[in-house]
Structure formats: C-alpha cells, structure tokens
Design a protein around this motif. Structure first.
Motif, PDB file in Angstrom:
ATOM      1  N   VAL A  16       0.842  -1.205   0.000  1.00  0.00           N
ATOM      2  CA  VAL A  16       0.000   0.000   0.000  1.00  0.00           C
ATOM      3  C   VAL A  16       0.871   1.246   0.000  1.00  0.00           C
ATOM      4  O   VAL A  16       0.589   2.238  -0.696  1.00  0.00           O
ATOM      5  N   GLY A  17       1.979   1.210   0.757  1.00  0.00           N
ATOM      6  CA  GLY A  17       2.881   2.354   0.792  1.00  0.00           C
ATOM      7  C   GLY A  17       3.606   2.587  -0.518  1.00  0.00           C
ATOM      8  O   GLY A  17       3.915   3.733  -0.881  1.00  0.00           O
ATOM      9  N   MET A  18       3.884   1.513  -1.252  1.00  0.00           N
ATOM     10  CA  MET A  18       4.590   1.640  -2.529  1.00  0.00           C
ATOM     11  C   MET A  18       3.642   1.887  -3.697  1.00  0.00           C
ATOM     12  O   MET A  18       4.071   2.318  -4.775  1.00  0.00           O
ATOM     13  N   ALA A  19       2.363   1.601  -3.519  1.00  0.00           N
ATOM     14  CA  ALA A  19       1.404   1.569  -4.624  1.00  0.00           C
ATOM     15  C   ALA A  19       1.310   2.858  -5.428  1.00  0.00           C
ATOM     16  O   ALA A  19       1.215   2.797  -6.667  1.00  0.00           O
ATOM     17  N   PRO A  20       1.316   4.059  -4.798  1.00  0.00           N
ATOM     18  CA  PRO A  20       1.168   5.273  -5.611  1.00  0.00           C
ATOM     19  C   PRO A  20       2.237   5.427  -6.689  1.00  0.00           C
ATOM     20  O   PRO A  20       1.981   6.009  -7.747  1.00  0.00           O
ATOM     21  N   VAL A  21       3.436   4.902  -6.435  1.00  0.00           N
ATOM     22  CA  VAL A  21       4.502   4.960  -7.438  1.00  0.00           C
ATOM     23  C   VAL A  21       4.575   3.655  -8.229  1.00  0.00           C
ATOM     24  O   VAL A  21       4.757   3.656  -9.454  1.00  0.00           O
ATOM     25  N   LEU A  22       4.422   2.516  -7.549  1.00  0.00           N
ATOM     26  CA  LEU A  22       4.581   1.218  -8.184  1.00  0.00           C
ATOM     27  C   LEU A  22       3.513   0.968  -9.242  1.00  0.00           C
ATOM     28  O   LEU A  22       3.803   0.424 -10.318  1.00  0.00           O
ATOM     29  N   GLY A  23       2.268   1.342  -8.951  1.00  0.00           N
ATOM     30  CA  GLY A  23       1.190   1.104  -9.912  1.00  0.00           C
ATOM     31  C   GLY A  23       1.456   1.745 -11.262  1.00  0.00           C
ATOM     32  O   GLY A  23       1.470   1.062 -12.303  1.00  0.00           O
ATOM     33  N   PRO A  24       1.693   3.065 -11.320  1.00  0.00           N
ATOM     34  CA  PRO A  24       1.999   3.690 -12.614  1.00  0.00           C
ATOM     35  C   PRO A  24       3.274   3.152 -13.259  1.00  0.00           C
ATOM     36  O   PRO A  24       3.354   3.032 -14.484  1.00  0.00           O
ATOM     37  N   LEU A  25       4.276   2.820 -12.435  1.00  0.00           N
ATOM     38  CA  LEU A  25       5.523   2.282 -12.975  1.00  0.00           C
ATOM     39  C   LEU A  25       5.257   0.991 -13.742  1.00  0.00           C
ATOM     40  O   LEU A  25       5.727   0.803 -14.865  1.00  0.00           O
ATOM     41  N   LEU A  26       4.493   0.077 -13.139  1.00  0.00           N
ATOM     42  CA  LEU A  26       4.198  -1.203 -13.784  1.00  0.00           C
ATOM     43  C   LEU A  26       3.357  -1.007 -15.040  1.00  0.00           C
ATOM     44  O   LEU A  26       3.532  -1.721 -16.033  1.00  0.00           O
ATOM     45  N   ALA A  27       2.459  -0.047 -15.000  1.00  0.00           N
ATOM     46  CA  ALA A  27       1.580   0.186 -16.145  1.00  0.00           C
ATOM     47  C   ALA A  27       2.341   0.722 -17.348  1.00  0.00           C
ATOM     48  O   ALA A  27       1.956   0.491 -18.495  1.00  0.00           O
ATOM     49  N   GLU A  28       3.448   1.416 -17.090  1.00  0.00           N
ATOM     50  CA  GLU A  28       4.163   2.086 -18.171  1.00  0.00           C
ATOM     51  C   GLU A  28       5.432   1.377 -18.624  1.00  0.00           C
ATOM     52  O   GLU A  28       5.941   1.665 -19.711  1.00  0.00           O
ATOM     53  N   CYS A  29       5.956   0.446 -17.818  1.00  0.00           N
ATOM     54  CA  CYS A  29       7.301  -0.065 -18.102  1.00  0.00           C
ATOM     55  C   CYS A  29       7.350  -1.008 -19.300  1.00  0.00           C
ATOM     56  O   CYS A  29       8.395  -1.148 -19.934  1.00  0.00           O
ATOM     57  N   GLY A  30       6.263  -1.693 -19.625  1.00  0.00           N
ATOM     58  CA  GLY A  30       6.231  -2.544 -20.806  1.00  0.00           C
ATOM     59  C   GLY A  30       6.911  -3.880 -20.655  1.00  0.00           C
ATOM     60  O   GLY A  30       7.041  -4.621 -21.635  1.00  0.00           O
ATOM     61  N   LEU A  31       7.367  -4.223 -19.451  1.00  0.00           N
ATOM     62  CA  LEU A  31       8.011  -5.509 -19.198  1.00  0.00           C
ATOM     63  C   LEU A  31       7.225  -6.284 -18.149  1.00  0.00           C
ATOM     64  O   LEU A  31       6.593  -5.686 -17.274  1.00  0.00           O
ATOM     65  N   PRO A  32       7.292  -7.604 -18.184  1.00  0.00           N
ATOM     66  CA  PRO A  32       6.738  -8.376 -17.063  1.00  0.00           C
ATOM     67  C   PRO A  32       7.569  -8.139 -15.801  1.00  0.00           C
ATOM     68  O   PRO A  32       8.800  -8.238 -15.832  1.00  0.00           O
ATOM     69  N   VAL A  33       6.896  -7.812 -14.720  1.00  0.00           N
ATOM     70  CA  VAL A  33       7.542  -7.654 -13.413  1.00  0.00           C
ATOM     71  C   VAL A  33       6.804  -8.570 -12.443  1.00  0.00           C
ATOM     72  O   VAL A  33       5.610  -8.383 -12.191  1.00  0.00           O
ATOM     73  N   LEU A  34       7.501  -9.561 -11.926  1.00  0.00           N
ATOM     74  CA  LEU A  34       6.895 -10.576 -11.058  1.00  0.00           C
ATOM     75  C   LEU A  34       7.382 -10.366  -9.632  1.00  0.00           C
ATOM     76  O   LEU A  34       8.561 -10.060  -9.409  1.00  0.00           O
TER      77      LEU A  34
END
Length: 708
Positions: free
Chosen positions: A393-411
């Motif tokens: 939850v603490g990382m979500a504000p940055v992590l969510g947009p990062l994952l949406a834009e990076c174009g790579l699978p992140v597991l």
C-alpha cells in the motif's frame, strides 16, 4: 448464458439436496431476473419464492432451466422444456438413461434448445450475476472480491470436470485474479468444451481461458477454435489428462513407437500456441502472468532481491527453465548503485539488501524503474519480504503507474510468508505475488512461449494445401488392402509424390543381382523384401558397401540370415540399391492419429532414433516455414547448420521433403497408417536429400472398402 428468467426444477428446502443448493446459489449470485422454483411436491413457496408443480405451470416460459431431478426423469423434462420454447437447460443430474436422453436431445435440437450436461456442475458468471450451479461459489466470491483494477485480460475456466472446474475457479479467486467465470460441461451430450471456448473468444469477455480436458468430442475442430483465439489475442492454457486411443495402435514403424498417447495433443497445442500445464500450481502461475503482463520478446531476466541467498535460489530455477540472467553492463550497474547502499550488489541478481524497502520502498522502486528502462532485460523478478503490514500500500502510488508504463513483465515473490493484504494490494495495482521461484520461472517461460508464438504467427504465411479434387489420393495401381506395402508399390507411391530415392531394382537371384548392380554402378546395398519384415537390419536383411567381388557371397549370406531369423516370412526377393554417399542421417515419418489425423515426425539418428529420441512431431499440413521450425526444434539441430567445421546441410531440401510427406498423409488419411523414411540422408546445402529406405504400412480394410 445471459438468461432473463430461470426455472430451478427440483428446488427444495432441504439443504442436502442438489436442487436446494442450486436455488440458493442462484439467489445469492444477485440474479436480477425472474426465478421459478419447481417441485411436483405441491409446496406453495420454496426458499421464500412462489413455487410451481411443473414447468408447464409457470406464468411465463423461462430462458433457462436448471435440472436437478433424478436421472430417469430428465429426458421427459427436457422434451417438455423444449416444447415450451426454453432456450437452454443445465442438467446437474447424473445417471440419465442413454436412449431416452438421445430422443430428448433430438427434440431439443429440433426446437432450438441447447443442453449443458448431464452430470454437469453448471456455470457461474459473477459479473453477470448468474449462477446455474450447486457449487458453493458465491461465498467464495464474497471472500475473495475481484481486484480493484481490471487486468489486461480476464480469466475464464472451461472444464469437462465439474469438481476440477470449480476448484480452478476457486483457486483463481484466492489468487486475486480477475475472473470472468467458470463453465463445466459434464458428459457433453450436446454442448462441449469447444462450444464455450469459442463463445468466450467471440464474445471478447475473457483474454485467458483455462481448460481442463480428458479428450475432445471433435478434436479436428480444436485447430479452428485455437486459430480464432489467436486471432482475437486470447491465450488458451490447457491441463490435459487421460490417454488417447493412439497409444493402442499396433506400431510397426519407429514413428508409431515414438508417438506416445498424447503426442498429437502436444503437437497440435504447439502449432496453435496453446500452453499445456502439468498441475494446478503451474496453471495459476501461467494464468496470472498472461492475465496481467505483456508477452516476452526474449529470455533475459533480472532478479532483484533483498536476500542474497534467495537471489541465488531464484537464479538457479530461472536458468533451469531456459531463461538467461545476463551480466548487467558497468554503466547500468553504476546507475543502480546510485540508489543503493555501498554494501549492496548491482550484479545480476541485484542484491539491494532489505534497506531498499524502507521509506515506502523508494530505493526498490528506483531499481525496478532503472532496469525496466535499461533495454538490457526482458523481465524482472522482484523478491522482497511481503510480511510487513502496509508494504505494498505504501509503494502503490509509485509502483502502480511504474508497472503500467514499463512494458516488461515484473513478477513479485516473497521468501517470507506473505500477508494476504500485501498480495491483495499487488492485485489492486495490476501485479501478482507468486508463491515460489518455480512459479515465477514457469510464468516467464509461458510469457516467452506466448511471445514466440505471436511473432511466429505474424511472420508465417498460412499453409496452403493442394485441393483434394486436384490430387489423386494415391496411385491407382497401389495395393490398398492393408499391411506393409511391397517395394514396387512403395516405389510407385514415392514416385507419385516426387520424393527422392536411390536407383533400385528388385531381383530374385544372384545373376540378376549382379546385372542390376553393374547397371547402376558399384558399390550397392542389398535389402531383403518381405511384407512380414518391417525392420530389415534386425534380421540381418541388409548388406552395405557391396562390391562386384563380394556380391555373390553377400547375397547368399543375406538370404541365409533371413531364413534363420524369420523362417515364416514371405520373401519377395532382394532389392539392389545404389549405395549413396554418406550424409546426415535423419528420419522422417508419418502416423495417423485417431483424433487429429496425420502427424509428421522428424528425428535425428537413423537406426539409433529410438535410443536418442531426438524427435519432434507436427500436424499436417505444414508450410515450408513450419517445416524449418520443426528442424530448428531438434536438440541436435546445430549439427545441420555446420557444427565442427562441416558444411551446412541442405535444410531447405529437408523442409520440402517434410512438407511433401505431410501432404501424402493428408491425401492418404484413410489409407496410409504409418510411414518411416529411415534414413533420409541430408547432403550439403544445394545438394538435396535422398530417402534411402522406406516403410509404408497401410490401413487394414475389408473387401467392401477395398472395392469402393
């Protein structure tokens, strides 16, 4: 699947009865249409709803009838519902009499009513608020609500087994996947698995379809449905169990010996980009990856970890799955270290230490972002402890947009037992927490295979076969009554298809053998000819490198060998064949699969093929590109491309040979059972191939079939 009204026949107040459970599930699903409980017992209300004694007594004709009555009563009920004009029936009942059911289904088809079941556990579509089942799935949806953010592709389950289907559905919910629904087909007396897969594809409601099958009613249809799924960018993931009848064939060829019970399914799945999984854990991992992440364009993987030991563990399992962990460039390592403490490591695996998770994971987020933008990796596996409350939850504000834009699978993976809230929080931003490094490896492998299939499909033109009416099935003079084809008929067949073979002459004695050999030039090969001898070398029926001096004794020795080792075999003579120069020894074969038709086999090794078992199968027909892909998929394919200083082989000629064999299998589908070309000698580029020996086994047919 989208009814406006539903009748539950067999509805009850008794919670132990299937009808009671079905009615309760329908009500709890939030269904907004009319619900009609039906029970001949005469109750005025069931579970608080007005009840009716039969479907004919209903105030209006229901779109869907859910049947939960004893099996013997089902056929009459289906006929009654069809005559009323119901659109569909879900038969939860089992032990339905076969002959009566067939008559009822004939009426249903005539009246336009489709039937799911019998012995089905029904279906459940949470977003449509319709549960035609007795499985306790509504409570599961309440316990595991859908993620706040919709995935790239929602997941649907289609299963022949009711228990497995709803188990997979429940697992997907518990894994926080975006689940569209589940359908279980039971005995498939009318509608089958492929009907629902095709419906989901055409409807566009699911991007990943998980299938559990034991077999297919119409296996030939599978290719068309899979092609349609690929065209709509829908991924099919299959768990296939059971054995096909192909494994029971009397195998006389190497090809048939090597074609296991599921070989055809594997070959067809590979051709059409269907991902086969071995167990439920792999299925869930693959479903999560395909649902949430883009396909991979390569296999380069970075591991980011807060634990050095866990990073090494991940590296081993990813490498074992065929993924690479490349060394990161010095410049990239410098950029990573700018976000990490001095005692961290920016090699691959990247050991960030646990300090990277502090301050809402600021350093961890920077590392992920830097790797994603580097162009040096195709996927990222992040291992960090997910046991701390509020970490995601603490990382979500940055992590969510990062994952949406990076174009790579992140597991994501946690080597510490994760909190459910962190797994749910990952799902809410379009990510997934995998349960093991093996699951991560399987998920990435699936994404890589998906990416390779899509690229292959875009680059490979469709295979065009000759029209059937323009190609005689087989030469008119060829014997068609079954068994191993004789040498003359085999030669005629190969000549008809233009398959290259050495010069050869069938003889009966030494004098004619000498004359034939002198005519084609020494050295020659002697081969016994008998319809009862499939593998000549096993009875001493082949003599190689025969010269003018050795021919008389070789002929006598060969005949003596065969008479001793196969005393009851009918001997048609000895084939004198030109001894061909050495080349790469390959095997090309054909076997007719009971479900999918002709399968072409390619293997390396000549007489050692069943020892080496470096073989690959593909369904006919094959394009030239698909034949080249078969060649490239052999473990020893590098040998053909010029290993250890040898010139590259004529793989294009081999590919043409493979395509022709596939066409022959299609043309002779009801006549040719098995074929071996062993060996096929492949010469240097531009010099072609030649089939040195051929075994053709025909389908046994009765006299009437032969006459036709």
């Amino acid at each position: 699947m989208q009814p406006r009204s539903v009748a539950v026949v067999g509805a009850s107040e008794d919670d132990a009865k299937t009808g009671a459970k079905a009615l309760r599930c329908l009500r709890q699903s939030g269904f907004g249409g009319e619900i009609f409980p039906v029970n001949p017992g005469g109750a005025t209300h069931i579970q608080g709803l007005p009840a009716y004694v039969g479907v004919a007594a209903l105030p209006s004709v229901p779109d869907l009838v859910v049947v939960a009555v004893p099996g013997p009563r089902v056929p009459a009920l289906l006929e009654e519902a069809a005559h009323l004009g119901c659109a569909g029936a879900v038969v939860l009942s089992s032990d339905v009499p076969g002959s009566a059911l067939e008559a009822a289904l004939a009426t249903a088809r005539q009246r336009g009513m489709r039937v799911l079941g019998p012995n089905s556990e029904g279906f459940f579509l949470p977003r449509s608020h319709i549960a035609a089942t007795f499985a306790p799935v509504v409570e599961a949806c309440t316990a595991h609500p859908s993620p706040a953010r919709r995935s790239r592709r929602s997941v649907a389950v289609v299963s022949q087994s009711g228990g497995i289907g709803f188990a997979l559905f429940g697992r997907a919910l518990a894994a926080h996947l975006d689940v569209h629904g589940v359908v279980t087909t039971g005995n498939e007396s009318d509608l089958e698995v492929l009907d629902f897969v095709e419906h989901l594809v055409e409807e566009g409601s699911a991007g990943v379809v998980l299938m559990f099958i034991e077999g297919l009613q119409n296996a030939r249809r599978f290719a068309a449905v899979a092609d349609k799924a690929a065209a709509h960018d829908v991924a099919l993931v299959v768990m296939k169990v059971g054995r096909s009848e192909a494994g029971q064939r009397a195998a006389v060829s190497h090809t048939a010996h090597l074609a296991g019970a599921d070989t055809a399914y594997d070959a067809v799945f590979a051709r059409h980009g269907v991902l086969r999984v071995a167990d439920v854990d792999e299925m869930m991992a693959v479903a999560a990856a395909l649902s949430l992440m883009p396909p991979m364009t390569g296999g380069r993987t970075a591991v980011v970890t807060t634990s050095g030991g866990a990073g090494g563990w991940a590296a081993d399992l990813l490498s074992a799955q065929g993924l690479s962990l490349p060394a990161l460039s010095p410049a990239l390592q410098d950029r990573l270290m700018a976000h990490l403490l001095p005692f961290a490591s920016a090699a691959n695996p990247v050991d960030t230490t646990v300090a990277a998770t502090e301050h809402h994971g600021r350093a961890m987020l920077a590392v992920i972002d830097t790797l994603a933008r580097s162009g040096e990796v195709d996927a990222i596996v992040v291992n960090m402890g997910l046991s701390a409350k509020g970490r995601i939850v603490g990382m979500a504000p940055v992590l969510g947009p990062l994952l949406a834009e990076c174009g790579l699978p992140v597991l994501f993976h946690s080597h510490i037992l994760p909190l459910e809230e962190n797994l749910a929080a990952l799902a809410d931003i379009g990510a997934h927490g995998f349960g093991s490094f093996r699951a991560c490896a399987l998920a990435l492998d699936a994404l890589r295979r998906r990416g390779e299939f899509l690229a292959r499909r875009a680059a490979t033109p469709p295979c065009v076969t000759r029209p059937r009416d323009a190609a005689p099935l087989l030469h008119a003079d060829i014997r068609m009554d079954g068994g191993i084809l004789g040498e003359a008929d085999t030669t005629a067949l190969l000549s008809h298809y233009g398959l290259p073979v050495p010069p050869s002459v069938l003889v009966q004695d030494v004098d004619h053998a000498m004359a034939a050999a002198q005519g084609m030039g020494f050295p020659v090969v002697l081969k016994i000819q008998s319809p009862q001898i499939a593998h000549k070398t096993e009875v001493g029926g082949v003599a190689l490198h025969v010269t003018a001096e050795t021919l008389p004794s070789a002929f006598v020795q060969l005949m003596d060998n065969v008479r001793r080792r196969a005393p009851h075999a009918q001997l048609d003579g000895v084939m004198i064949q030109k001894m061909m120069p050495p080349g790469h020894e390959m095997v090309v074969g054909l076997v007719q699969d009971v479900d999918f038709g002709p399968l072409v086999m390619l293997g390396m090794g000549g007489i050692y093929i069943e020892v080496l078992k470096d073989v690959v199968f593909a369904p006919a027909p094959l394009s030239h590109e698909q034949a080249l892909q078969m060649i490239d998929s052999l473990r020893t394919a590098a040998i053909l491309y010029g290993a250890r200083g040898r010139p590259p082989a004529d793989v294009d000629a081999l590919a043409r040979f493979i395509c022709t064999v596939g066409q022959m299998g299609l043309d002779g589908e009801r006549r040719i059972d098995q074929v071996d070309f062993n060996p096929v000698l492949v010469y240097p580029r531009g010099e072609g191939v030649v089939a040195v020996d051929a075994l053709v086994a025909m389908v046994h047919r009765n006299a009437d079939e032969v006459a036709q």
